[in-house]
Design an enzyme around this catalytic site. Structure first.
Site, PDB file in Angstrom:
ATOM      1  N   SER A  84       0.825  -1.217   0.000  1.00 41.15           N
ATOM      2  CA  SER A  84       0.000   0.000   0.000  1.00 41.15           C
ATOM      3  C   SER A  84       0.857   1.263   0.000  1.00 41.15           C
ATOM      4  CB  SER A  84      -0.962   0.004   1.192  1.00 41.15           C
ATOM      5  OG  SER A  84      -0.273  -0.218   2.398  1.00 41.15           O
ATOM      6  N   HIS A  92      -1.823  -8.892   2.044  1.00 35.54           N
ATOM      7  CA  HIS A  92      -1.510  -7.617   2.724  1.00 35.54           C
ATOM      8  C   HIS A  92      -2.655  -7.315   3.715  1.00 35.54           C
ATOM      9  CE1 HIS A  92       0.225  -3.789   3.495  1.00 35.54           C
ATOM     10  NE2 HIS A  92      -0.150  -3.112   2.419  1.00 35.54           N
ATOM     11  N   HIS A 142       5.869 -12.676   7.560  1.00 37.42           N
ATOM     12  CA  HIS A 142       6.043 -11.289   7.125  1.00 37.42           C
ATOM     13  C   HIS A 142       7.213 -11.206   6.162  1.00 37.42           C
ATOM     14  CE1 HIS A 142       6.509  -6.900   7.271  1.00 37.42           C
ATOM     15  NE2 HIS A 142       5.233  -6.909   7.613  1.00 37.42           N
ATOM     16  N   ARG A 187       3.242  -4.656  16.674  1.00 36.32           N
ATOM     17  CA  ARG A 187       1.840  -4.206  16.522  1.00 36.32           C
ATOM     18  C   ARG A 187       0.900  -5.302  17.028  1.00 36.32           C
ATOM     19  NH1 ARG A 187       1.875  -2.927  10.224  1.00 36.32           N
ATOM     20  NH2 ARG A 187       2.748  -5.030  10.325  1.00 36.32           N
ATOM     21  N   ASP A 220      -2.095  -8.385  11.648  1.00 34.72           N
ATOM     22  CA  ASP A 220      -3.457  -8.808  11.278  1.00 34.72           C
ATOM     23  C   ASP A 220      -3.960  -9.999  12.088  1.00 34.72           C
ATOM     24  OD1 ASP A 220      -3.657  -6.859   9.230  1.00 34.72           O
ATOM     25  OD2 ASP A 220      -2.320  -8.081   8.014  1.00 34.72           O
TER      26      ASP A 220
END
Ligand code: CMX
Length: 471
Positions: free
Chosen positions: A277, A307, A354, A363, A409
């Site tokens: 992105s 993604h 990743h 995160r 995620d």
């Protein structure tokens, strides 16, 4: 200040201004007493940064950043060093730093809302743009400015209202951002022949307008698709960005959800320049496509399952596992079987792995901390935690993925779902709202630094063979 005045003149805003005239005037008065707005600070920083970049190029311009192998060219350019990104740098083991600050440091140092403890996304945006921690007043000014710019033009609202509910929320999001291009000040200035050194000014204005409107788009999509077009609470000019987003989604009364939105919007914002992105927004922007067109392109990349869409896929994957168990208890053994089944059928385990990270994503960790604090007994959270103890071992045994640990995620969906936002197809839209902060702050700098058209060199397989065969 001029930017806020301009915002009050926007045709779309005129309608809201009638409705909220008094509040708007209060917000504007409050803002106008602020010592320095973001744009003023940016105007000061640009000449310094231009000089710094000029010196870096003069001194280090011929240094080698890294070598490119044929494998790298076939392998998704993984590890190729060829981009400049000011807002954040990602370390494979440590994770992301926003302008040199880790997530825990941001949680410590960035201004929070009154009564809250999570950083305000406004403060993170200020940090990304300037490299500086803003004051409470500066953050309040930014909240007021974004709230004042939040109204969507009527034709974009109509466009969203006409979308069939079956059109994926990310497609609707991208459509609305593309349509907002109608408002682009950069595109209009370019047509009038604005000087290159001034590109940053209208890029800044477009970026501020676009960021301000993202919650309005997200809220309208959510209400249309999942709440039968119910009328959302309108933007409150006295509230911060995260609080307004929560209200637009219909969860504004839940103070923990509001805090979650602030944290969520902060941590999903930026992940250096090479992810799909970010890179797409930067690449499209390098053609001098305006911020709306550039960000819409980035959103289309975020909507891919490898993604941003992975946050939707994680919950789907877990739900399917529970369905397959038909009400039986989930044990470590059943998770193992399910992970193996996923891998053996040639699918990826969503939320794990990743392209850069080689450890648990910070995160993920900070969302886990949030869950431990606010929803420690949530059954889905317990299940996500259990998967965390089982899945990495199996991915290691499987031996393919370079990083068996969870990414951002793997955790976001369970938090949203715990507060009642259970519609998985919507999750990537929230990621997209946050990603706007990172990629648009960089686009402003791309224009300020006169970054050129991006155009790497490609080769065909025949050309590679001709270069190296028998040599
Ligand atoms: N499950 C199964 N296989 C995986 C895997 C996973 N979670 N992660 C990587 N692999 C596989 C790859 O598909 C690749 O297989 P092939 O050799 O057959 O092509 C192999 O392991 C090596 O891949 P890698 O170098 O470790 O990882 P990549 O840089 O190629 O891909 C990513 C990174 C994120 C696409 C991958 O880990 C993945 O597909 N994860 C699941 C989807 C996901 O969670 N995406 C979200 C990432 C965060 C974000 O951008 O939002």
């Amino acid at each position: 200040m001029a930017s806020l005045r301009a915002a009050f003149r926007l045709p779309g805003l005129a309608k809201v201004a009638t409705r909220h005239n008094t509040i708007a005037a209060q917000a504007f008065r409050a803002y106008s007493t602020k010592p320095q707005g973001l744009k003023d600070r940016l105007r000061e920083l640009i000449p310094e940064k231009r000089e710094e970049v000029k010196q870096v190029k003069a001194e280090f311009g011929s240094k080698v950043l890294g070598e490119t192998t044929v494998d790298m060219a076939y392998g998704g350019m993984r590890g190729i060093k060829g981009l400049i990104w000011e807002g954040s740098v990602l370390d494979a083991n440590e994770g992301i730093r926003f302008r040199g600050k880790t997530i825990p440091e941001c949680q410590q140092e960035l201004p929070a809302a009154e009564g809250g403890s999570e950083p305000l996304p406004e403060s993170l945006f200020w940090l990304l743009v300037t490299g500086e921690v803003p004051t409470q007043e500066q953050v309040r000014g930014l909240s007021a400015e974004w709230a004042a710019r939040a109204q969507l033009p009527a034709f974009v609202e109509d466009l969203l209202d006409r979308c069939p509910n079956t059109l994926h929320p990310m497609s609707q999001f991208s459509l609305a951002v593309t349509a907002l291009q109608h408002e682009s000040q950069f595109a209009k200035a370019y047509q009038k022949g604005v000087k290159k050194t001034e590109y940053w000014d209208t890029t800044f204005e477009d970026s501020m307008d676009l960021i301000a409107k993202l919650p309005s788009i997200a809220g309208r999509i959510y209400q249309n698709v999942f709440r039968n077009g119910a009328k959302a609470t309108p933007i409150d000019l006295n509230k911060d960005y995260g609080a307004n987003l929560a209200s637009l989604l219909g969860f504004g009364d839940n103070k923990d959800f509001v805090e979650l939105m602030r944290l969520y919007l902060t941590i999903h914002s930026d992940h250096e320049g090479g992810n799909v992105s970010a890179h797409t927004t930067h690449l499209v922007g390098s053609a001098l496509s305006d911020p709306y067109l550039s960000f819409a392109a980035g959103l289309n990349g975020l909507a891919g399952p490898l993604h941003g869409l992975a946050n939707q896929e994680v919950l789907r994957w877990i739900t399917k596992m529970r369905e397959e168990l038909g009400g039986k208890d989930v044990s470590d053994e059943t998770i193992k079987d399910y992970v193996w089944k996923t891998l053996k059928s040639g699918q990826v385990v969503p939320g794990y792995g990743h392209a850069v990270l080689r450890k648990t994503d910070p995160r993920y960790s900070c969302q886990r901390e949030f869950a431990l604090k606010h929803i420690p007994n949530d059954p889905l959270f317990k299940l996500v935690s259990q998967i965390y103890t089982v899945a990495p071992g199996i991915l290691l045994e499987h031996g393919k993925t370079k990083n068996p640990w969870p990414n951002v995620d793997a955790h976001s969906g369970v938090l949203l779902s715990a507060y009642g936002l259970t519609e998985q197809d919507f999750y990537t839209v929230l990621f997209g709202v946050s990603r706007g902060l990172g990629v648009l702050s960089q686009l402003i700098w791309d224009r300020a630094l006169g970054m050129p058209l991006e155009r790497p060199k490609s080769y065909s397989t025949a050309a590679i063979k001709a270069m190296y065969a028998n040599k």
